[in-house]
Enzyme design. Sequence first.
Site, PDB file in Angstrom:
ATOM      1  N   PRO A 230       0.848  -1.202   0.000  1.00  0.00           N
ATOM      2  CA  PRO A 230       0.000   0.000   0.000  1.00  0.00           C
ATOM      3  C   PRO A 230       0.881   1.249   0.000  1.00  0.00           C
ATOM      4  O   PRO A 230       1.537   1.557   0.990  1.00  0.00           O
ATOM      5  CB  PRO A 230      -0.801  -0.125   1.299  1.00  0.00           C
ATOM      6  N   ASP A 404       5.912   2.670   2.081  1.00  0.00           N
ATOM      7  CA  ASP A 404       5.143   1.459   2.375  1.00  0.00           C
ATOM      8  C   ASP A 404       4.338   1.735   3.639  1.00  0.00           C
ATOM      9  O   ASP A 404       4.886   1.786   4.749  1.00  0.00           O
ATOM     10  CB  ASP A 404       6.114   0.293   2.585  1.00  0.00           C
ATOM     11  N   HIS A 405       3.022   1.906   3.457  1.00  0.00           N
ATOM     12  CA  HIS A 405       2.183   2.338   4.580  1.00  0.00           C
ATOM     13  C   HIS A 405       2.010   1.253   5.633  1.00  0.00           C
ATOM     14  O   HIS A 405       1.516   1.518   6.735  1.00  0.00           O
ATOM     15  CB  HIS A 405       0.811   2.788   4.060  1.00  0.00           C
ATOM     16  N   ARG A 406       2.399   0.018   5.329  1.00  0.00           N
ATOM     17  CA  ARG A 406       2.355  -1.036   6.347  1.00  0.00           C
ATOM     18  C   ARG A 406       3.418  -0.806   7.407  1.00  0.00           C
ATOM     19  O   ARG A 406       3.263  -1.226   8.556  1.00  0.00           O
ATOM     20  CB  ARG A 406       2.588  -2.414   5.708  1.00  0.00           C
ATOM     21  N   ILE A 408       5.479   2.375   7.483  1.00  0.00           N
ATOM     22  CA  ILE A 408       5.799   3.785   7.713  1.00  0.00           C
ATOM     23  C   ILE A 408       4.510   4.593   7.766  1.00  0.00           C
ATOM     24  O   ILE A 408       3.746   4.635   6.780  1.00  0.00           O
ATOM     25  CB  ILE A 408       6.723   4.318   6.596  1.00  0.00           C
TER      26      ILE A 408
END
Length: 432
Positions: A230, A404-406, A408
């Site tokens: 994501p 990477d929103h998982r 950060i």
Amino acid sequence: MPIEIKMPALSPTMEEGTLARWLVKEGDTVGSGDLMAEIETDKATMEFEAVDEGTIAKILVAEGTDNVKVGTVIALLAEEGESADEVEAPASKAAPAPAPAPTEAAPAPAPAPAPVGANGSGDSSRVKASPLARRIAAEKGIELSAVAGTGPNGRIVKADVEDAKPGAVATKAEPERAAQSPAAEAPAPAASKAPAAVWYDESIPHETEKLSNIRKTIARRLTEAKQTIPHIYLTVDVRLDALLKLRAELNAALEPRGIKLSVNDLLIKALGVALVQTPKCNVTFAGDTLVKYTRADVSVAVSTPSGLITPIIRDAANKSVSAISGEMKELAGRAKENKLQPQEYQGGTASLSNMGMYGIKQFDAVINPPQGMILAVGGGEKRPFVIDDALSIATVMSATGSFDHRAIDGADGAELMKVFKELVEAPIGMIA
């Protein structure tokens, strides 16, 4: 006893490769360290060196052969005192002996009658056919369900309908013609996981080009990145005037040493320092764990004839800009010649992609897994800019971080972009 030369594993992840080119021929004498072949891996084209001394007795895998498994015997080397003519290729596994032929041939079974539709249906709208084949069939009044397709998976193509007669059914000769394509003989097994074929309009002039292993890997990794990571995108506008002034001063001082810094060299340094100052962005998401790096290794995107590759400037935060410049020139040069070693492009904690030299103003880059972020920078341009509450003209660059929103959070990504902007706008601090 001949020495078997086997397909080497030129990187930790390599399982197969393309034997791109032989640099020796049968009868040549080689010694340890001599170049023997160029092998295309999933990352680059690399040179393969001889380990032993001897004479090339037999080449077992021709150049240009794809999908050669690691460990496959590709050539035989005759040792000193051994005649190359006496060397024989390793015997393949013995196949079961064929059954003895019957004394009298059994009569061939009568051929089954041709189906009404070679594609399994009397409905032309459900028949697999290319757009051009459909148009020709409509113009000639041909029933597509009566035509045997010779394209992949029995698809009807232009050649199948050009000579067909209106109202004709598939003749005995047509199935024979269709049988030339294995895909046309029977549908693929249900369990097959082969990628679906992509169709295109055959009527448009075109040519097809076989994908290199490098391009296949790029396609696979970018698909993986966009499907599984994501992405969150954060953009800042950065004034370059101070950095450009510092670059000019440094280049004047470095000229006697033959060193000329690029803007990109300074941006690599700035990203390395920013990653160290915001460690929450110098990470890799690993399922139920988070890998936190204590060193910033910056992968830098380089365009090559084979595709994009990312040589690494290791410990960019603690290297001098002149060291980064020299290292980057050397790595980029060898990248374009497909001569990088695996350790020079595998790894990295974050990436930098600069498209400013192409006149690109701003873009969003795709994360290079397993890294947690990539910084995309556009070209610097003169823009109206408010400085100290007054409208001025400044050289401004747009920079976009993909995170990477998982792993950060947006706030942490924003902090990295803020630090990067500050370092570029006051660059003396990052080289002190």
